[in-house]
Each structure stands twice: as structure tokens, then as C-alpha cells.
Scaffold this motif. Structure first.
Motif, short mmCIF file in Angstrom:
data_model
loop_
_atom_site.label_atom_id
_atom_site.label_comp_id
_atom_site.label_asym_id
_atom_site.label_seq_id
_atom_site.Cartn_x
_atom_site.Cartn_y
_atom_site.Cartn_z
N HIS A 79 0.93 -0.80 -0.05
CA HIS A 79 -0.13 0.37 0.05
C HIS A 79 0.73 1.82 -0.23
N PHE A 80 0.71 2.27 -0.74
CA PHE A 80 1.31 3.16 -1.33
C PHE A 80 -0.02 4.13 -0.54
N PRO A 81 0.56 5.63 -0.34
CA PRO A 81 -0.40 6.41 -0.39
C PRO A 81 -0.10 7.47 -1.05
N THR A 82 -2.09 7.38 -1.24
CA THR A 82 -2.01 8.67 -2.04
C THR A 82 -2.40 10.19 -1.17
N VAL A 83 -1.08 10.67 -2.12
CA VAL A 83 -0.08 12.32 -0.86
C VAL A 83 -1.60 13.41 -0.99
N LYS A 84 -1.51 13.24 -0.01
CA LYS A 84 -2.55 14.75 -0.52
C LYS A 84 -2.23 16.33 0.40
N PRO A 85 -1.24 16.78 -0.43
CA PRO A 85 -0.40 17.67 0.35
C PRO A 85 -1.09 18.90 1.14
N GLU A 86 -2.24 19.20 1.19
CA GLU A 86 -3.50 19.62 2.45
C GLU A 86 -3.45 19.11 3.67
N VAL A 87 -3.16 17.67 3.59
CA VAL A 87 -3.10 17.26 4.97
C VAL A 87 -1.39 17.21 5.61
N MET A 88 -0.33 18.31 5.19
CA MET A 88 0.64 17.90 5.51
C MET A 88 0.01 20.07 6.06
N THR A 89 1.22 19.84 7.25
CA THR A 89 2.06 21.02 7.39
C THR A 89 3.06 21.31 7.81
N THR A 90 3.29 22.80 8.65
CA THR A 90 4.61 22.66 9.55
C THR A 90 3.95 22.89 11.25
N LEU A 91 5.07 23.11 11.43
CA LEU A 91 4.77 23.65 13.46
C LEU A 91 4.80 24.86 13.29
N GLU A 92 5.47 25.67 12.37
CA GLU A 92 4.78 27.22 12.26
C GLU A 92 3.95 27.81 12.26
N HIS A 93 3.25 27.29 10.77
CA HIS A 93 1.27 27.23 10.08
C HIS A 93 0.71 27.38 11.47
N ALA A 94 0.58 26.29 11.73
CA ALA A 94 -0.18 25.40 13.14
C ALA A 94 -0.48 26.07 13.82
N LEU A 95 0.63 26.53 14.57
CA LEU A 95 1.00 27.19 15.63
C LEU A 95 0.86 28.81 14.95
N ALA A 96 0.98 29.64 14.23
CA ALA A 96 1.63 30.96 13.53
C ALA A 96 2.18 31.35 14.94
N HIS A 97 3.02 30.66 14.93
CA HIS A 97 4.21 31.52 15.40
C HIS A 97 5.44 30.73 14.18
N SER A 98 6.23 32.13 14.64
CA SER A 98 7.73 31.82 13.78
C SER A 98 8.52 30.59 14.37
N PHE A 99 9.07 30.31 14.28
CA PHE A 99 9.86 29.11 15.23
C PHE A 99 11.15 28.56 13.43
N THR A 100 12.81 28.45 15.00
CA THR A 100 13.65 27.47 13.91
C THR A 100 14.25 26.49 14.99
N VAL A 101 14.80 25.82 13.85
CA VAL A 101 14.53 24.60 14.50
C VAL A 101 15.67 24.50 15.44
N SER A 102 16.57 25.77 15.72
CA SER A 102 16.61 25.83 17.19
C SER A 102 16.48 26.00 18.34
N ASP A 103 15.28 26.71 18.03
CA ASP A 103 13.65 26.70 19.05
C ASP A 103 13.67 25.71 19.63
N VAL A 104 12.82 24.77 18.83
CA VAL A 104 13.16 23.52 18.66
C VAL A 104 13.35 22.39 19.74
N LYS A 105 15.16 22.35 19.91
CA LYS A 105 15.48 21.79 20.22
C LYS A 105 16.23 22.14 20.93
#
Length: 286
Positions: free
Chosen positions: A209-235
Motif C-alpha cells: 500500500h502506497f499513500p495517495t498523498v494530498k499536500p493539504e493534509v500536511m503542514t508545519t509546526l510554524e504554520h499550525a501554531l501561527a508562531h515563528s520557529f527555527t529548528v534551534s528553537d525547537v531543540k
């Protein structure tokens, strides 16, 4: 939620592999070879480890992806995005790694306790939840079917996937690994994997089984939380959880045992990729 994590014991020490020498970062296969070396080290030294890493833009294939009926065409389709690719040494399906994606691994020795699969996933879910508890949004764990590399413990916010979790066991140790889309163009990431499957399947049904990838079902942490993040911030947020739980974080060194196991892992990854992938220009190691 409290600041402590119920599976961490105050006074324990974790080795942190974050800023690592270039010998462990320059090769495309390096993170996977190093992860295996650190799992062995955790088991042999009875030492829990945290490993953080990012990469240049890559498509990281799972072993199942090599079963695509039109694999050569699928890989050739990636040339339009200029993303090199590799096949990792574990199951699952394709993901994207780049400078906006944090890869983070919890590594535990299993000398005294063997974790169940679900408990390992739960531990990672708890860490990510608590790292962002100052935001009202809930970080859920359930499968997002039309995402790339879907699984039971996809992490999502408001139904859109931000991260995927996997596990790997070796020589008395277990690694719980997450890729977390912190920032960047998640739509493009998903479109790359959708293109891979469109060209690799061409509408053909397979026993895998391979997924039918729909870009709209994925997002970034930054977009989902409406807050600017860097990778360093998350670490920093993740590390602070351990410190608040009275866990000592010690910058790791690279003893001969890690160096030796790393070189062995690199050789295995090289052989695996030569065996499992057609040798096109983009699949060359380095």
C-alpha cells in the motif's frame, strides 16, 4: 500537564549528540550510520542518548518504496526538484528531509527494561506535546492516511500532520525517531512525494500500500501554531524539558566504539543503496 515526564528519573544523565564533527555529517548516509552506532553505544554502556540532526534537501525512501513497479521512472521524476535520494535502513515509506525539518531521536538502553512499541511512540508523543504546552492547540497522535509515510502515531494539529515517528532496535538499545516539519514549504515537500508515487505506480495496483498523498493534509509546526520557529528553537524547547525534570544533559564525545560502529554502518548503508536502487546519477552517495 506537569513539567516532569513520567518515564524520566531525576538524576539520570543523557548524552546529547547535537553539534557533531563534520566526518559524521558530510555523507548522505551519515545520520543513519550514526544512529545505528549510537543505539549500540546506548545498549553496551547502559546510557540513554538524545540525537538531533538536520540535512540538506533529500528524499529519504523506506525499503518498501523500492517495491514500486516503476522505480526507475519514479526516481527520475525527482530530477525536476533537484532532490537527491537514498533508501534508509528501516521500513516505512518516503519522507523529505531539509533544513526546516528537525530529526530527533530518543535512544534508550534495554538492559533492564524492554519497551513495547506503543510505549516508545507514547514517549515521543509526550515530549513533543509538552514542549509546546504553552500553545492552546492540541498535538494529537493518530494516522493521517493521505500524508506521506502515514502511521498510527502521526503527530498532527487540527487534523494536519506535522511529524512522523519510527523505531529501530539493535544490540540492546532502541531508538524512537521523529521527523518534525518545523518550517519551510511543506506543500512542496508533499508534492515531491506525490510525484514519486504518481510516476512509480502509474495507476498500477500492487500488494503493497502506497499513500495517495494530498499536500493539504500536511503542514508545519510554524504554520499550525501561527508562531515563528527555527529548528534551534525547537531543540531548546526539547532540551529544557529534560532539564526541568532534573535530567543532566551532557555533550557527548565520540569514543572509538562509536567511530568504529559508524564506519561499519556507513559501509552497510552504501551496500544497501547500491543493491536496492537503480544506479542513476542522483543516487550516487556523497
Amino acid at each position: 500537564m506537569t513539567d516532569s515526564l513520567d518515564f524520566l528519573t531525576a538524576g539520570n544523565e543523557f548524552l546529547v549528540y547535537d553539534k557533531v564533527p563534520s566526518i559524521y555529517t558530510t555523507h548522505r548516509y551519515a545520520p543513519f550510520a550514526l544512529t545505528d552506532a549510537l543505539i549500540k553505544e546506548a545498549g553496551e554502556k547502559n546510557q540513554p542518548i538524545l540525537h538531533f540532526w538536520t540535512t540538506e534537501p533529500y528524499v529519504i525512501l523506506g525499503m518498501m518504496d523500492t517495491k514500486l513497479p516503476f522505480l526507475t521512472e519514479a526516481l527520475e521524476s525527482l530530477s525536476s526538484f533537484s532532490y537527491p535520494y537514498l533508501v534508509r535502513n528501516s521500513g516505512g515509506l518516503a519522507v523529505i528531509s531539509d533544513e526546516g525539518v528537525l530529526n530527533f531521536t530518543l535512544i534508550f538502553p534495554e538492559k533492564d527494561e524492554r519497551l513495547s512499541i506503543n510505549e516508545g511512540y507514547d514517549r515521543m508523543h509526550q515530549i513533543i506535546q509538552k514542549a509546546f504546552k504553552d500553545f492552546p492547540e492540541q498535538i494529537d497522535a493518530y494516522e493521517i492516511p493521505d500524508s506521506y509515510c502515514p502511521g498510527d502515531y502521526d503527530l498532527s494539529i487540527n487534523g494536519r500532520k506535522i511529524a512522523g515517528i519510527a523505531q529501530r532496535r539493535l544490540n540492546g538499545g532502541i531508538a524512537i525517531m521523529i521527523y518534525l516539519s518545523v518550517n519551510g514549504d511543506q506543500k512542496k515537500r508533499a508534492e515531491i512525494i506525490k510525484t514519486l508515487y504518481d510516476h512509480g505506480l502509474k495507476g498500477t495496483e500492487t500488494k503493497w500500500h502506497f499513500p495517495t498523498v494530498k499536500p493539504e493534509v500536511m503542514t508545519t509546526l510554524e504554520h499550525a501554531l501561527a508562531h515563528s520557529f527555527t529548528v534551534s528553537d525547537v531543540k531548546k524547547r526539547i532540551k529544557s524539558l529534560f532539564l526541568k525534570a532534573s535530567i543532566e544533559l551532557k555533550e557527548a564525545t565520540f569514543p572509538p566504539s562509536v567511530q568504529s560502529d559508524y564506519m561499519e554502518g556507513l559501509e552497510k548503508m552504501t551496500k544497501r543503496n547500491k543493491k536496492m536502487l537503480p544506479q542513476l546519477p542522483l543516487s550516487a552517495g556523497g
